[in-house]
Structure formats: structure tokens, C-alpha cells
Design a protein around this motif. Structure first.
Motif, PDB file in Angstrom:
ATOM      1  N   MET A 116       0.825  -1.183   0.000  1.00  0.00           N
ATOM      2  CA  MET A 116       0.000   0.000   0.000  1.00  0.00           C
ATOM      3  C   MET A 116       0.877   1.259   0.000  1.00  0.00           C
ATOM      4  N   PHE A 117       1.871   1.291   0.884  1.00  0.00           N
ATOM      5  CA  PHE A 117       2.745   2.452   0.986  1.00  0.00           C
ATOM      6  C   PHE A 117       3.610   2.589  -0.267  1.00  0.00           C
ATOM      7  N   ARG A 118       4.009   1.447  -0.843  1.00  0.00           N
ATOM      8  CA  ARG A 118       4.827   1.482  -2.061  1.00  0.00           C
ATOM      9  C   ARG A 118       4.047   2.096  -3.229  1.00  0.00           C
ATOM     10  N   ARG A 119       2.762   1.804  -3.301  1.00  0.00           N
ATOM     11  CA  ARG A 119       1.940   2.381  -4.367  1.00  0.00           C
ATOM     12  C   ARG A 119       1.873   3.899  -4.218  1.00  0.00           C
ATOM     13  N   PHE A 120       1.754   4.343  -3.008  1.00  0.00           N
ATOM     14  CA  PHE A 120       1.701   5.781  -2.748  1.00  0.00           C
ATOM     15  C   PHE A 120       3.006   6.455  -3.167  1.00  0.00           C
ATOM     16  N   ILE A 121       4.110   5.854  -2.786  1.00  0.00           N
ATOM     17  CA  ILE A 121       5.420   6.391  -3.158  1.00  0.00           C
ATOM     18  C   ILE A 121       5.571   6.398  -4.684  1.00  0.00           C
ATOM     19  N   ARG A 122       5.088   5.339  -5.332  1.00  0.00           N
ATOM     20  CA  ARG A 122       5.185   5.258  -6.788  1.00  0.00           C
ATOM     21  C   ARG A 122       4.416   6.395  -7.454  1.00  0.00           C
ATOM     22  N   HIS A 123       3.234   6.713  -6.950  1.00  0.00           N
ATOM     23  CA  HIS A 123       2.442   7.805  -7.522  1.00  0.00           C
ATOM     24  C   HIS A 123       3.141   9.152  -7.327  1.00  0.00           C
ATOM     25  N   ILE A 124       3.758   9.328  -6.189  1.00  0.00           N
ATOM     26  CA  ILE A 124       4.487  10.572  -5.937  1.00  0.00           C
ATOM     27  C   ILE A 124       5.661  10.696  -6.912  1.00  0.00           C
ATOM     28  N   LYS A 125       6.411   9.605  -7.091  1.00  0.00           N
ATOM     29  CA  LYS A 125       7.548   9.628  -8.025  1.00  0.00           C
ATOM     30  C   LYS A 125       7.081   9.930  -9.448  1.00  0.00           C
ATOM     31  N   GLU A 126       6.024   9.286  -9.883  1.00  0.00           N
ATOM     32  CA  GLU A 126       5.518   9.529 -11.229  1.00  0.00           C
ATOM     33  C   GLU A 126       5.018  10.959 -11.392  1.00  0.00           C
ATOM     34  N   GLY A 127       4.483  11.520 -10.330  1.00  0.00           N
ATOM     35  CA  GLY A 127       4.059  12.910 -10.383  1.00  0.00           C
ATOM     36  C   GLY A 127       5.228  13.847 -10.607  1.00  0.00           C
ATOM     37  N   PHE A 128       6.324  13.608  -9.902  1.00  0.00           N
ATOM     38  CA  PHE A 128       7.516  14.431 -10.098  1.00  0.00           C
ATOM     39  C   PHE A 128       8.122  14.217 -11.482  1.00  0.00           C
ATOM     40  N   TYR A 129       8.098  12.981 -11.977  1.00  0.00           N
ATOM     41  CA  TYR A 129       8.595  12.726 -13.337  1.00  0.00           C
ATOM     42  C   TYR A 129       7.741  13.482 -14.365  1.00  0.00           C
ATOM     43  N   GLY A 130       6.430  13.477 -14.149  1.00  0.00           N
ATOM     44  CA  GLY A 130       5.535  14.185 -15.067  1.00  0.00           C
ATOM     45  C   GLY A 130       5.779  15.683 -15.049  1.00  0.00           C
ATOM     46  N   ILE A 131       6.040  16.220 -13.873  1.00  0.00           N
ATOM     47  CA  ILE A 131       6.338  17.648 -13.774  1.00  0.00           C
ATOM     48  C   ILE A 131       7.643  17.966 -14.493  1.00  0.00           C
ATOM     49  N   ALA A 132       8.631  17.088 -14.343  1.00  0.00           N
ATOM     50  CA  ALA A 132       9.922  17.305 -14.994  1.00  0.00           C
ATOM     51  C   ALA A 132       9.795  17.207 -16.513  1.00  0.00           C
ATOM     52  N   ARG A 133       8.987  16.266 -16.999  1.00  0.00           N
ATOM     53  CA  ARG A 133       8.842  16.092 -18.443  1.00  0.00           C
ATOM     54  C   ARG A 133       8.003  17.192 -19.086  1.00  0.00           C
ATOM     55  N   HIS A 134       6.980  17.649 -18.367  1.00  0.00           N
ATOM     56  CA  HIS A 134       6.043  18.639 -18.921  1.00  0.00           C
ATOM     57  C   HIS A 134       6.014  19.872 -18.016  1.00  0.00           C
ATOM     58  N   GLY A 135       7.134  20.513 -17.920  1.00  0.00           N
ATOM     59  CA  GLY A 135       7.270  21.669 -17.023  1.00  0.00           C
ATOM     60  C   GLY A 135       6.359  22.821 -17.385  1.00  0.00           C
ATOM     61  N   ALA A 136       6.194  23.077 -18.662  1.00  0.00           N
ATOM     62  CA  ALA A 136       5.351  24.195 -19.090  1.00  0.00           C
ATOM     63  C   ALA A 136       3.896  23.965 -18.689  1.00  0.00           C
ATOM     64  N   MET A 137       3.429  22.743 -18.839  1.00  0.00           N
ATOM     65  CA  MET A 137       2.052  22.431 -18.441  1.00  0.00           C
ATOM     66  C   MET A 137       1.882  22.523 -16.928  1.00  0.00           C
ATOM     67  N   ALA A 138       2.902  22.136 -16.181  1.00  0.00           N
ATOM     68  CA  ALA A 138       2.837  22.221 -14.727  1.00  0.00           C
ATOM     69  C   ALA A 138       2.756  23.681 -14.287  1.00  0.00           C
ATOM     70  N   VAL A 139       3.578  24.533 -14.891  1.00  0.00           N
ATOM     71  CA  VAL A 139       3.549  25.964 -14.555  1.00  0.00           C
ATOM     72  C   VAL A 139       2.217  26.570 -14.971  1.00  0.00           C
ATOM     73  N   SER A 140       1.718  26.162 -16.125  1.00  0.00           N
ATOM     74  CA  SER A 140       0.454  26.677 -16.622  1.00  0.00           C
ATOM     75  C   SER A 140      -0.702  26.314 -15.689  1.00  0.00           C
ATOM     76  N   SER A 141      -0.765  25.075 -15.277  1.00  0.00           N
ATOM     77  CA  SER A 141      -1.863  24.660 -14.394  1.00  0.00           C
ATOM     78  C   SER A 141      -1.723  25.283 -13.010  1.00  0.00           C
ATOM     79  N   ALA A 142      -0.499  25.409 -12.504  1.00  0.00           N
ATOM     80  CA  ALA A 142      -0.307  26.046 -11.201  1.00  0.00           C
ATOM     81  C   ALA A 142      -0.707  27.517 -11.257  1.00  0.00           C
ATOM     82  N   SER A 143      -0.371  28.205 -12.365  1.00  0.00           N
ATOM     83  CA  SER A 143      -0.772  29.609 -12.477  1.00  0.00           C
ATOM     84  C   SER A 143      -2.278  29.749 -12.609  1.00  0.00           C
ATOM     85  N   ALA A 144      -2.938  28.834 -13.314  1.00  0.00           N
ATOM     86  CA  ALA A 144      -4.394  28.900 -13.443  1.00  0.00           C
ATOM     87  C   ALA A 144      -5.064  28.737 -12.083  1.00  0.00           C
TER      88      ALA A 144
END
Length: 96
Positions: A1-29
Motif C-alpha cells: 500500500m505504501f509502495r503504491r503511494f510512493i510510486r504515484h508521488i515519483k511519477e508525479g515528479f517525473y511528469g512535472i519534470a517532463r512537462h514543465g510548461a504544463m505544470a507551470v500553466s496549471s499552477a498559475s491557473a
């Protein structure tokens, strides 16, 4: 259960790193939306406070004709004014 949570957090950071412009855009919105909502909320609270302040300071003056100057008539007029909804206080001043 805890490993799944950690995995989602890691994938979230990978997604932010890959799509930085979209992350900034959504955070600004989200930031702009929250700022606009807070401005309207503050405006609403201030308007409510101002309205209550005005309601508390409303005064109405009533002038009575000379023909209604007997004490019984004045007492009856005072009683009728006190019976009106929203009247909290009445004060009688003579012409002197």
C-alpha cells in the motif's frame, strides 16, 4: 500500500519534470482562480459589514402637526411608531 503511494508521488515528479510548461500553466491557473475568489470573498464581506453599519445608524425624524399636540394624541402616535417592525427606539422632543 505504501509502495503504491510512493510510486504515484515519483511519477508525479517525473511528469512535472517532463512537462514543465504544463505544470507551470496549471499552477498559475489555480493561483489566479484562488486570487480572484479571495478578492470577491473579501469584497462580499466588506459589503456585508458596510450594509450592517448603515442599518444600525438609520434614523427617521417625524414631525407632528400642531393639531395633534394633546398628550393622549402624542402617546397614541408614539405607540403606533413603536409598533412598526424594525423600530428599536423612539425619543420625543418638544418644540421648545
Amino acid at each position: 500500500m505504501f509502495r503504491r503511494f510512493i510510486r504515484h508521488i515519483k511519477e508525479g515528479f517525473y511528469g512535472i519534470a517532463r512537462h514543465g510548461a504544463m505544470a507551470v500553466s496549471s499552477a498559475s491557473a489555480v493561483t489566479i482562480t484562488l486570487c480572484l475568489m479571495s478578492v470577491f470573498f473579501i469584497f462580499s464581506i466588506n459589503l456585508d459589514t458596510i450594509t450592517e453599519s448603515i442599518e444600525d445608524t438609520v434614523q427617521i425624524s417625524v414631525k407632528i402637526d400642531f393639531e395633534h399636540e394633546s398628550s393622549e394624541q402624542l402617546n397614541e402616535i408614539n405607540r403606533q411608531i413603536k409598533a412598526i417592525d424594525g423600530v428599536s427606539n423612539t425619543t420625543f422632543y418638544t418644540k421648545e
